[in-house]
Scaffold this motif. Structure first.
Motif, PDB file in Angstrom:
ATOM      1  N   TYR A 178       6.466 -12.806   7.051  1.00 52.45           N
ATOM      2  CA  TYR A 178       5.383 -13.253   8.104  1.00 52.45           C
ATOM      3  C   TYR A 178       3.640 -12.165   8.418  1.00 52.45           C
ATOM      4  N   ASN A 179       4.573 -11.014   7.577  1.00 52.77           N
ATOM      5  CA  ASN A 179       2.799 -10.054   7.932  1.00 52.77           C
ATOM      6  C   ASN A 179       2.905  -9.904   6.097  1.00 52.77           C
ATOM      7  N   TRP A 180       1.438  -9.995   5.863  1.00 50.64           N
ATOM      8  CA  TRP A 180       0.757  -9.009   4.556  1.00 50.64           C
ATOM      9  C   TRP A 180       1.045  -7.677   4.462  1.00 50.64           C
ATOM     10  N   THR A 181       0.960  -6.901   3.829  1.00 53.51           N
ATOM     11  CA  THR A 181       1.519  -5.774   2.814  1.00 53.51           C
ATOM     12  C   THR A 181       0.199  -5.317   2.020  1.00 53.51           C
ATOM     13  N   LEU A 182       0.544  -4.158   1.718  1.00 53.96           N
ATOM     14  CA  LEU A 182      -1.073  -3.921   1.462  1.00 53.96           C
ATOM     15  C   LEU A 182       0.075  -4.171  -0.799  1.00 53.96           C
ATOM     16  N   SER A 183       1.012  -4.011  -0.878  1.00 51.50           N
ATOM     17  CA  SER A 183       2.161  -4.712  -1.850  1.00 51.50           C
ATOM     18  C   SER A 183       1.899  -6.355  -1.722  1.00 51.50           C
ATOM     19  N   LEU A 184       2.257  -7.027  -0.723  1.00 52.20           N
ATOM     20  CA  LEU A 184       1.682  -8.401  -1.092  1.00 52.20           C
ATOM     21  C   LEU A 184       0.562  -8.882  -1.379  1.00 52.20           C
ATOM     22  N   ILE A 185      -0.960  -8.291  -0.910  1.00 49.08           N
ATOM     23  CA  ILE A 185      -1.771  -8.815  -1.466  1.00 49.08           C
ATOM     24  C   ILE A 185      -2.596  -8.460  -2.324  1.00 49.08           C
ATOM     25  N   ALA A 186      -1.396  -7.102  -3.372  1.00 49.68           N
ATOM     26  CA  ALA A 186      -1.938  -6.639  -4.936  1.00 49.68           C
ATOM     27  C   ALA A 186      -1.204  -8.047  -5.797  1.00 49.68           C
ATOM     28  N   SER A 187      -0.315  -9.058  -5.034  1.00 46.67           N
ATOM     29  CA  SER A 187       0.901  -9.620  -5.655  1.00 46.67           C
ATOM     30  C   SER A 187      -0.078 -11.214  -5.772  1.00 46.67           C
ATOM     31  N   TRP A 188      -0.621 -11.284  -4.909  1.00 48.66           N
ATOM     32  CA  TRP A 188      -1.322 -12.175  -4.306  1.00 48.66           C
ATOM     33  C   TRP A 188      -2.926 -12.586  -5.493  1.00 48.66           C
ATOM     34  N   ILE A 189      -3.435 -11.478  -5.268  1.00 49.76           N
ATOM     35  CA  ILE A 189      -4.272 -10.927  -5.954  1.00 49.76           C
ATOM     36  C   ILE A 189      -4.007 -11.559  -8.041  1.00 49.76           C
ATOM     37  N   GLU A 190      -3.479 -10.751  -8.330  1.00 45.53           N
ATOM     38  CA  GLU A 190      -2.368 -10.547  -9.640  1.00 45.53           C
ATOM     39  C   GLU A 190      -2.101 -12.950 -10.121  1.00 45.53           C
ATOM     40  N   ARG A 191      -1.777 -12.926  -8.480  1.00 44.07           N
ATOM     41  CA  ARG A 191      -1.052 -14.203  -9.400  1.00 44.07           C
ATOM     42  C   ARG A 191      -2.594 -15.226  -9.019  1.00 44.07           C
ATOM     43  N   GLU A 192      -3.761 -15.023  -7.913  1.00 43.92           N
ATOM     44  CA  GLU A 192      -4.447 -15.837  -8.264  1.00 43.92           C
ATOM     45  C   GLU A 192      -5.600 -15.197  -9.438  1.00 43.92           C
TER      46      GLU A 192
END
Length: 136
Positions: free
Chosen positions: A61-75
């Motif tokens: 439910y909350n964005w973390t830096l590592s989740l954002i990094a994962s999203w950037i890599e995925r997208e």
């Protein structure tokens, strides 16, 4: 000299255009950004309007830096470190903190009593060695 070819090229170009004065660089331009303006816009839209669970991150439910990094890599197929993501966010005008949680059904009176009375009393007793603080 420890400089990359692009930096040497910038010095050479500055010298060609302005002589010795052209060698005085006010700042190092650094590497070009890896995310373009469109990608930065998509990232901003994501962070403002969606939760991680909305885009396939399980039960988040909350964005973390590592989740954002994962999203950037995925997208975008671009790999960032956690520190790199924090710099991108800062340059984009975002700020972030560690997540804190508030219990929806918490008893405010009980919390206040614990914070103001019980916890200071426990700390005092611990300091006086009235409480055994060694685990067995």
């Amino acid at each position: 000299m420890g400089l990359v070819r692009q930096t040497i090229s910038l010095y050479w170009q500055g010298y060609q255009e302005k002589g010795l004065e052209g060698l005085l660089m006010k700042h190092s331009p650094g590497k070009p950004p890896r995310l373009n303006e469109e990608q930065l816009g998509q990232l901003a839209e994501l962070l403002i309007n969606k939760q991680p669970a909305d885009v396939g991150f399980e039960a988040r439910y909350n964005w973390t830096l590592s989740l954002i990094a994962s999203w950037i890599e995925r997208e975008f197929n671009i790999i960032y470190s956690v520190r790199g993501v924090s710099k991108v966010l800062k340059r984009s005008g975002f700020s972030f903190t560690k997540a804190t949680y508030t219990l929806a059904k918490a008893d405010l009176k009980a919390q206040t009593a614990f914070r103001d009375v019980t916890f200071p009393e426990l700390k005092r007793k611990l300091g006086e060695s009235a409480i055994d603080n060694h685990r067995s």
